[in-house]
Motif scaffolding. Structure first.
Motif, mmCIF file in Angstrom:
data_model
loop_
_atom_site.group_PDB
_atom_site.id
_atom_site.type_symbol
_atom_site.label_atom_id
_atom_site.label_comp_id
_atom_site.label_asym_id
_atom_site.label_seq_id
_atom_site.Cartn_x
_atom_site.Cartn_y
_atom_site.Cartn_z
ATOM 1 N N TRP A 2 22.881 -10.848 -4.617
ATOM 2 C CA TRP A 2 21.473 -11.217 -4.801
ATOM 3 C C TRP A 2 21.284 -12.723 -4.649
ATOM 4 O O TRP A 2 20.296 -13.174 -4.076
ATOM 5 C CB TRP A 2 20.949 -10.736 -6.146
ATOM 6 N N GLU A 3 22.228 -13.523 -5.156
ATOM 7 C CA GLU A 3 22.107 -14.975 -5.011
ATOM 8 C C GLU A 3 22.122 -15.376 -3.541
ATOM 9 O O GLU A 3 21.351 -16.243 -3.118
ATOM 10 C CB GLU A 3 23.232 -15.685 -5.784
ATOM 11 N N THR A 4 22.965 -14.733 -2.755
ATOM 12 C CA THR A 4 23.013 -14.993 -1.316
ATOM 13 C C THR A 4 21.709 -14.578 -0.659
ATOM 14 O O THR A 4 21.149 -15.306 0.174
ATOM 15 C CB THR A 4 24.202 -14.236 -0.678
ATOM 16 N N GLN A 5 21.192 -13.418 -1.042
ATOM 17 C CA GLN A 5 19.944 -12.919 -0.463
ATOM 18 C C GLN A 5 18.776 -13.834 -0.820
ATOM 19 O O GLN A 5 17.920 -14.127 0.015
ATOM 20 C CB GLN A 5 19.669 -11.492 -0.934
ATOM 21 N N VAL A 6 18.698 -14.273 -2.064
ATOM 22 C CA VAL A 6 17.597 -15.131 -2.487
ATOM 23 C C VAL A 6 17.692 -16.497 -1.799
ATOM 24 O O VAL A 6 16.671 -17.086 -1.443
ATOM 25 C CB VAL A 6 17.535 -15.255 -4.025
ATOM 26 N N ALA A 7 18.908 -16.985 -1.563
ATOM 27 C CA ALA A 7 19.069 -18.231 -0.801
ATOM 28 C C ALA A 7 18.509 -18.050 0.604
ATOM 29 O O ALA A 7 17.831 -18.944 1.140
ATOM 30 C CB ALA A 7 20.537 -18.645 -0.760
ATOM 31 N N ALA A 8 18.754 -16.892 1.211
ATOM 32 C CA ALA A 8 18.196 -16.593 2.529
ATOM 33 C C ALA A 8 16.666 -16.501 2.466
ATOM 34 O O ALA A 8 15.973 -16.945 3.387
ATOM 35 C CB ALA A 8 18.793 -15.302 3.081
ATOM 36 N N LEU A 9 16.146 -15.925 1.390
ATOM 37 C CA LEU A 9 14.692 -15.832 1.190
ATOM 38 C C LEU A 9 14.080 -17.235 1.112
ATOM 39 O O LEU A 9 13.078 -17.520 1.755
ATOM 40 C CB LEU A 9 14.383 -15.036 -0.067
ATOM 41 N N LYS A 10 14.697 -18.107 0.336
ATOM 42 C CA LYS A 10 14.194 -19.476 0.219
ATOM 43 C C LYS A 10 14.218 -20.188 1.562
ATOM 44 O O LYS A 10 13.270 -20.900 1.925
ATOM 45 C CB LYS A 10 14.989 -20.253 -0.834
ATOM 46 N N MET A 11 15.282 -19.982 2.328
ATOM 47 C CA MET A 11 15.378 -20.603 3.645
ATOM 48 C C MET A 11 14.293 -20.060 4.580
ATOM 49 O O MET A 11 13.630 -20.812 5.281
ATOM 50 C CB MET A 11 16.763 -20.369 4.243
ATOM 51 N N ALA A 12 14.090 -18.736 4.545
ATOM 52 C CA ALA A 12 13.069 -18.110 5.392
ATOM 53 C C ALA A 12 11.675 -18.599 5.021
ATOM 54 O O ALA A 12 10.793 -18.720 5.881
ATOM 55 C CB ALA A 12 13.141 -16.587 5.280
ATOM 56 N N ALA A 13 11.480 -18.918 3.736
ATOM 57 C CA ALA A 13 10.168 -19.405 3.254
ATOM 58 C C ALA A 13 10.011 -20.914 3.454
ATOM 59 O O ALA A 13 8.991 -21.476 3.100
ATOM 60 C CB ALA A 13 9.998 -19.038 1.782
ATOM 61 N N GLY A 14 11.053 -21.555 3.992
ATOM 62 C CA GLY A 14 10.972 -22.992 4.247
ATOM 63 C C GLY A 14 11.197 -23.837 3.016
ATOM 64 O O GLY A 14 10.758 -24.992 2.963
ATOM 65 N N LEU A 15 11.884 -23.309 2.032
ATOM 66 C CA LEU A 15 12.153 -24.068 0.786
ATOM 67 C C LEU A 15 13.560 -24.650 0.810
ATOM 68 O O LEU A 15 14.442 -24.192 1.399
ATOM 69 C CB LEU A 15 11.994 -23.186 -0.438
#
Length: 131
Positions: free
Chosen positions: A118-131
């Motif tokens: 989940w931590e890896t996935q959320v890091a990808a989510l943040k990157m996809a959101a431009g954060l």
């Protein structure tokens, strides 16, 4: 038997609508959760997740627009514990942050591995959101 656990992630400088799109739509989920996500053409409540050559289906159990989505993997539909995974957003007025709470079910000995995933996935989510 699978046990329930929750993780919380704080997002600063993200709009609720951007995060909602990322957690609730096939295109949004395809940007961070899987390589690709489609809806089953025969049932719009079934999401098809692709990772490389592997695919897995999950049924949308419930959603409240702008708040949460709740899925159950089809592999788990006969499990007596009725495991699911839920992605829930909440807004913290004091800090103007958005909190993503993830609820999931795993075997007791797989919790650490699931948390890292989940931590890896959320890091990808943040990157996809431009954060």
């Amino acid at each position: 038997m699978k046990e329930k656990f929750q993780l919380e992630y704080v997002f600063s400088n993200i709009s609720m609508s951007v995060l909602w799109n990322s957690i609730s739509t096939p295109s949004g989920l395809g940007e961070w959760f899987a390589d690709k996500v489609d809806l089953d053409p025969n049932d719009p409540n079934v999401f098809v997740f692709y990772w490389g050559k592997t695919c897995q289906t999950a049924r949308l159990l419930n959603n409240r627009t702008g708040s949460y989505v709740k899925f159950r993997w089809d592999d788990d539909k006969d499990d007596e514990a009725k495991p699911y995974f839920e992605l829930r957003m909440s807004y913290v007025e004091l800090t103007n942050d958005v909190v993503l709470t993830i609820t999931d079910f795993v075997e007791e000995d797989e919790r650490e591995e699931a948390t890292k995933l989940w931590e890896t996935q959320v890091a990808a989510l943040k990157m996809a959101a431009g954060l």
